[in-house]
Motif scaffolding. Structure first.
Motif, PDB file in Angstrom:
ATOM      1  N   ILE A  41      72.780  30.686   9.083  1.00 25.89           N
ATOM      2  CA  ILE A  41      72.746  29.989   7.732  1.00 25.89           C
ATOM      3  C   ILE A  41      73.155  28.552   8.251  1.00 25.89           C
ATOM      4  O   ILE A  41      72.277  27.495   7.550  1.00 25.89           O
ATOM      5  N   PHE A  42      74.031  28.291   8.956  1.00 22.53           N
ATOM      6  CA  PHE A  42      74.060  26.615   9.295  1.00 22.53           C
ATOM      7  C   PHE A  42      73.010  26.209   9.727  1.00 22.53           C
ATOM      8  O   PHE A  42      72.451  25.060   9.588  1.00 22.53           O
ATOM      9  N   LEU A  43      72.246  26.852  10.913  1.00 18.05           N
ATOM     10  CA  LEU A  43      71.154  26.322  11.516  1.00 18.05           C
ATOM     11  C   LEU A  43      70.054  26.135  10.603  1.00 18.05           C
ATOM     12  O   LEU A  43      69.350  25.212  10.623  1.00 18.05           O
ATOM     13  N   ASN A  44      69.917  27.135   9.608  1.00 23.46           N
ATOM     14  CA  ASN A  44      68.740  26.929   8.719  1.00 23.46           C
ATOM     15  C   ASN A  44      68.982  25.714   7.814  1.00 23.46           C
ATOM     16  O   ASN A  44      67.777  25.367   7.601  1.00 23.46           O
ATOM     17  N   LEU A  45      70.347  25.466   7.421  1.00 22.45           N
ATOM     18  CA  LEU A  45      70.536  24.377   6.565  1.00 22.45           C
ATOM     19  C   LEU A  45      70.169  23.143   7.492  1.00 22.45           C
ATOM     20  O   LEU A  45      69.329  22.367   6.842  1.00 22.45           O
ATOM     21  N   LEU A  46      70.560  23.120   8.700  1.00 25.71           N
ATOM     22  CA  LEU A  46      69.945  21.867   9.440  1.00 25.71           C
ATOM     23  C   LEU A  46      68.610  21.672   9.652  1.00 25.71           C
ATOM     24  O   LEU A  46      68.064  20.675   9.521  1.00 25.71           O
ATOM     25  N   PHE A  47      67.823  22.839   9.869  1.00 22.02           N
ATOM     26  CA  PHE A  47      66.373  22.625  10.103  1.00 22.02           C
ATOM     27  C   PHE A  47      65.612  22.386   8.879  1.00 22.02           C
ATOM     28  O   PHE A  47      64.543  21.506   8.854  1.00 22.02           O
ATOM     29  N   LEU A 183      77.194  16.552   4.268  1.00 18.95           N
ATOM     30  CA  LEU A 183      77.625  17.640   3.770  1.00 18.95           C
ATOM     31  C   LEU A 183      77.340  18.854   4.560  1.00 18.95           C
ATOM     32  O   LEU A 183      78.350  19.643   4.894  1.00 18.95           O
ATOM     33  N   ILE A 184      76.107  18.797   5.132  1.00 19.93           N
ATOM     34  CA  ILE A 184      75.890  20.097   6.053  1.00 19.93           C
ATOM     35  C   ILE A 184      77.021  20.246   7.038  1.00 19.93           C
ATOM     36  O   ILE A 184      77.521  21.475   7.477  1.00 19.93           O
ATOM     37  N   MET A 185      77.093  19.060   7.799  1.00 23.81           N
ATOM     38  CA  MET A 185      77.587  18.985   9.010  1.00 23.81           C
ATOM     39  C   MET A 185      79.281  19.241   8.740  1.00 23.81           C
ATOM     40  O   MET A 185      80.086  19.558   9.915  1.00 23.81           O
ATOM     41  N   LYS A 186      79.649  19.032   7.437  1.00 23.70           N
ATOM     42  CA  LYS A 186      81.001  19.619   7.490  1.00 23.70           C
ATOM     43  C   LYS A 186      81.180  21.013   7.625  1.00 23.70           C
ATOM     44  O   LYS A 186      82.310  21.619   7.818  1.00 23.70           O
ATOM     45  N   GLY A 191      80.096  27.168  11.259  1.00 20.38           N
ATOM     46  CA  GLY A 191      78.631  27.605  11.699  1.00 20.38           C
ATOM     47  C   GLY A 191      78.553  27.868  13.265  1.00 20.38           C
ATOM     48  O   GLY A 191      78.163  28.824  13.829  1.00 20.38           O
ATOM     49  N   LEU A 192      78.945  26.757  13.998  1.00 21.33           N
ATOM     50  CA  LEU A 192      78.773  26.834  15.540  1.00 21.33           C
ATOM     51  C   LEU A 192      79.906  27.831  15.898  1.00 21.33           C
ATOM     52  O   LEU A 192      79.586  28.307  17.072  1.00 21.33           O
ATOM     53  N   GLY A 193      81.090  27.782  15.297  1.00 23.21           N
ATOM     54  CA  GLY A 193      82.016  28.629  15.914  1.00 23.21           C
ATOM     55  C   GLY A 193      81.420  30.161  15.686  1.00 23.21           C
ATOM     56  O   GLY A 193      81.716  30.929  16.643  1.00 23.21           O
ATOM     57  N   ILE A 353      63.705  20.299  21.317  1.00 25.86           N
ATOM     58  CA  ILE A 353      63.855  21.711  21.406  1.00 25.86           C
ATOM     59  C   ILE A 353      62.481  22.397  20.695  1.00 25.86           C
ATOM     60  O   ILE A 353      61.536  23.206  21.108  1.00 25.86           O
ATOM     61  N   SER A 354      61.836  21.676  19.590  1.00 24.09           N
ATOM     62  CA  SER A 354      60.547  21.916  19.044  1.00 24.09           C
ATOM     63  C   SER A 354      59.386  21.454  19.665  1.00 24.09           C
ATOM     64  O   SER A 354      58.439  22.047  19.857  1.00 24.09           O
ATOM     65  N   ALA A 355      59.558  20.407  20.495  1.00 24.37           N
ATOM     66  CA  ALA A 355      58.472  19.677  21.218  1.00 24.37           C
ATOM     67  C   ALA A 355      58.141  20.781  22.391  1.00 24.37           C
ATOM     68  O   ALA A 355      57.137  20.868  22.907  1.00 24.37           O
ATOM     69  N   TYR A 356      59.264  21.572  23.019  1.00 27.23           N
ATOM     70  CA  TYR A 356      59.101  22.354  24.223  1.00 27.23           C
ATOM     71  C   TYR A 356      58.781  23.754  23.893  1.00 27.23           C
ATOM     72  O   TYR A 356      58.382  24.671  24.460  1.00 27.23           O
ATOM     73  N   GLY A 357      58.656  23.854  22.420  1.00 31.29           N
ATOM     74  CA  GLY A 357      58.611  25.160  21.991  1.00 31.29           C
ATOM     75  C   GLY A 357      59.797  26.252  22.110  1.00 31.29           C
ATOM     76  O   GLY A 357      59.382  27.794  22.221  1.00 31.29           O
ATOM     77  N   PHE A 358      61.009  25.670  22.187  1.00 31.80           N
ATOM     78  CA  PHE A 358      62.145  26.849  22.377  1.00 31.80           C
ATOM     79  C   PHE A 358      62.421  27.375  21.123  1.00 31.80           C
ATOM     80  O   PHE A 358      62.228  26.751  20.093  1.00 31.80           O
ATOM     81  N   PRO A 359      63.106  28.438  20.906  1.00 31.38           N
ATOM     82  CA  PRO A 359      63.487  29.306  19.775  1.00 31.38           C
ATOM     83  C   PRO A 359      64.736  28.687  19.483  1.00 31.38           C
ATOM     84  O   PRO A 359      65.393  27.884  20.123  1.00 31.38           O
ATOM     85  N   PRO A 360      65.142  28.898  18.297  1.00 32.86           N
ATOM     86  CA  PRO A 360      66.382  28.368  17.521  1.00 32.86           C
ATOM     87  C   PRO A 360      67.571  28.626  18.579  1.00 32.86           C
ATOM     88  O   PRO A 360      68.716  27.972  18.362  1.00 32.86           O
TER      89      PRO A 360
END
Length: 413
Positions: A41-47, A183-186, A191-193, A353-360
């Motif tokens: 969920i956190f990663l999706n908000l970032l993206f 706000l998302i980074m709060k 999310g990262l934990g 990450i997107s330029a090299y085609g890596f997954p999330p």
């Protein structure tokens, strides 16, 4: 002490969340997979936020640029200095990674999806352009979106004051999405934990070895760059006198950069240092503020190290010509994209990450390394602006630019 805690509070919470998640992963193993949706969920908000954030930031910055005769010449020289120093820092980091291969001892992560391999021509076409406007809204096409943002910024400048409503719109959009990102980074510690609990529990503690080696290389090489390479730049700009003046007046900016962990907050100290060094006001007033947002040697160094680790974790080599050339280009773009964006390093990580085609799954390891190297990266980013101003003065004012000012406000420098 209170100021230090306030300035580093975000990093402390983030590291605390990562440590808590890592401990949970070690203790509970694969049972922590139930936490993965929280990280997703956190990663999706970032993206979701990154595309409008970068668009408005770049278009707004370009639309707000002014122009004049001497200023245009100074900005041309400044652009070459910024580009050259960022590329030098990136290339020397690649050499350091080759000499001290932090990535060779890593075991690649097990993936359920394979990374796509496409011809270099097709990769470049997809990297710089899209066939439909709506494709610009995908994080997979961030570089194409950045190019489009640049075009919109210049078009807004050409339109003049009669279309000032649109200029106000992109400036307002820039401010709004800065706050969206804040706000998302709060949510980042949670999310990262959660994501780290999942990664450690599923993939094992081999990840910690990657961070230890990468941090050792970054801090060792970063300190070398700070002392030796910055001294070399100061010598090129003004000889032995230039080196003495730079280091005599670099103490306060260095302390400010470490104390605030912000290049923007270091601007006043850098401007005062530039005045005491003898950099002409017209150069200092352009180079230092723009450098705080566009010139980031420390971010360039950390980007290369993060790329090397991510490549190794996903079983790909980091030594082919096309990979290295793209990495150098990415460091320049990351330096530009990060400027003026809160936690802009995370945006830069999503870009490569997107330029090299890596997954999330590649994002959390890169974000963790970026967080842990942030103090020294900020030091290099901020104090590199003053020595860049010295180089701009050397190439715009001539060899003897330092001799023109032996005192500042009557005080010897």
């Amino acid at each position: 002490m209170n100021n230090w805690l306030r300035n580093y509070r975000g990093i402390i919470w983030l590291i605390g969340g990562i440590i808590a998640g890592s401990v949970a992963g070690v203790l509970f193993g694969k049972r922590v997979e139930v936490l993965k949706p929280v990280g997703d969920i956190f990663l999706n908000l970032l993206f979701t936020a990154v595309i409008p954030l970068v668009f408005f930031a770049i278009a707004s910055a370009i639309a707000g640029l002014g122009s004049s005769g001497k200023l245009s010449r100074i900005m041309g020289i400044m652009s070459l200095v910024f580009l050259s120093t960022v590329l030098i820092s990136a290339f020397l980091t690649i050499v350091a990674v080759w000499l001290f291969p932090i990535h060779e001892q890593l075991t690649p992560l097990r993936l359920t999806e394979s990374l796509s391999e496409k011809p270099i021509g097709e990769q470049l076409t997809r990297l710089f352009t899209t066939g439909e406007f709506y494709e610009l809204l995908s994080r997979q096409n961030m570089l194409a979106m950045i190019i489009f943002s640049v075009l919109v910024g210049f078009a807004t400048r050409r339109a003049g004051e009669k279309h000032g409503v649109f200029r106000d719109f992109i400036h307002a959009g820039n401010e709004v999405f800065k706050n969206v990102f804040i706000l998302i980074m709060k949510l980042a510690p949670i999310g990262l934990g959660a994501y780290f609990a999942y990664q450690v529990g599923v993939f094992g503690p081999q990840l910690f070895g990657a961070y230890a080696r990468s941090l050792g290389l970054f801090y060792g090489y970063g300190l070398f760059y700070f002392v030796v390479i910055f001294s070399l730049y100061a010598f090129i700009a003004g000889g032995v006198k230039g080196v003495r003046r730079y280091w005599k007046n670099n103490i306060i900016p260095s302390a400010t950069a470490l104390g605030t962990c912000s290049s923007i907050a270091t601007i006043p100290a850098n401007l005062d240092a530039a005045r005491r060094i003898g950099i002409p006001d017209i150069i200092a007033n352009v180079t230092v503020p723009l450098g705080a947002t566009l010139h980031k040697d420390g971010s360039s160094i950390s980007s290369i190290i993060k790329m090397a680790v991510v490549f190794a974790l996903f079983g790909k080599s980091f030594d082919s010509v096309d990979v290295i050339l793209l990495a150098l280009g990415m460091t320049v773009l990351v330096s530009i994209v990060e400027g003026g964006i809160p936690n802009g390093g995370y945006v830069g990580e999503m870009l490569f990450i997107s330029a090299y085609g890596f997954p999330p799954e590649a994002l959390p390891p890169a974000m963790v390394i970026g967080t842990l190297v942030d103090p020294l990266a900020t030091l290099l980013n901020a104090t590199g602006d003053t020595v860049a101003g010295m180089l701009v003065s050397r190439f715009s004012e001539g060899r003897n630019w330092l001799s023109k000012t032996d005192t500042v406000s009557g005080e010897p420098i």
